[in-house]
Write a protein that holds these residues in place. Sequence first.
Motif: not given
Length: 184
Positions: A129-136
Amino acid sequence: MRRVLLVDDEALVLRALYRTMRPLFQDGLVQLEMFSDPEAALVRCGEVSFDAVFSDYRMPGINGAEFLEFVKRLQPDAVRIVLSASTDFAEVSNAISRGEVFRYVAKPWEADDLKSILQLAFDRYDQACETRRKLDAAAAPRISSEELELRRLEQEEPGITVVHRDPDGSVYLDPEEGEPDTRG
């Protein structure tokens, strides 16, 4: 609150898994949902997000590998775990690859092992979730410093950044309340 989905076509196995997991998380911060029908479980995956999904490997209609592939498409961050009594490791290995399965849990399971696996699954879910948040955030359109300043000014004085034009294209300021209109 954490959500965990349990899927097994055998109701007795499903209830045993539930009874094993329920006391592991007495704090009420983990919600367990059970389904004996994988298709109904997929419908539920379309309604709410799950941190972790446990699925039996051998089920009629749709096997665990196919089920977890669908879950992966619906909820890419959900951590997928396969349960199996199968000793055909080539078959289970294929399931692990296709559905990007995080762990394989052999039946019968140990309560302490399930708790450890769930803690690792929750950690992995949080990382995803954190990785996806950063990518977004990185993919989000960048706002220029000028745009930020215009937004700040507009927040302080609503309407200050609005430009009014006459039909001939000339710019004029709206008269403030109580001031005479000097447009000619």
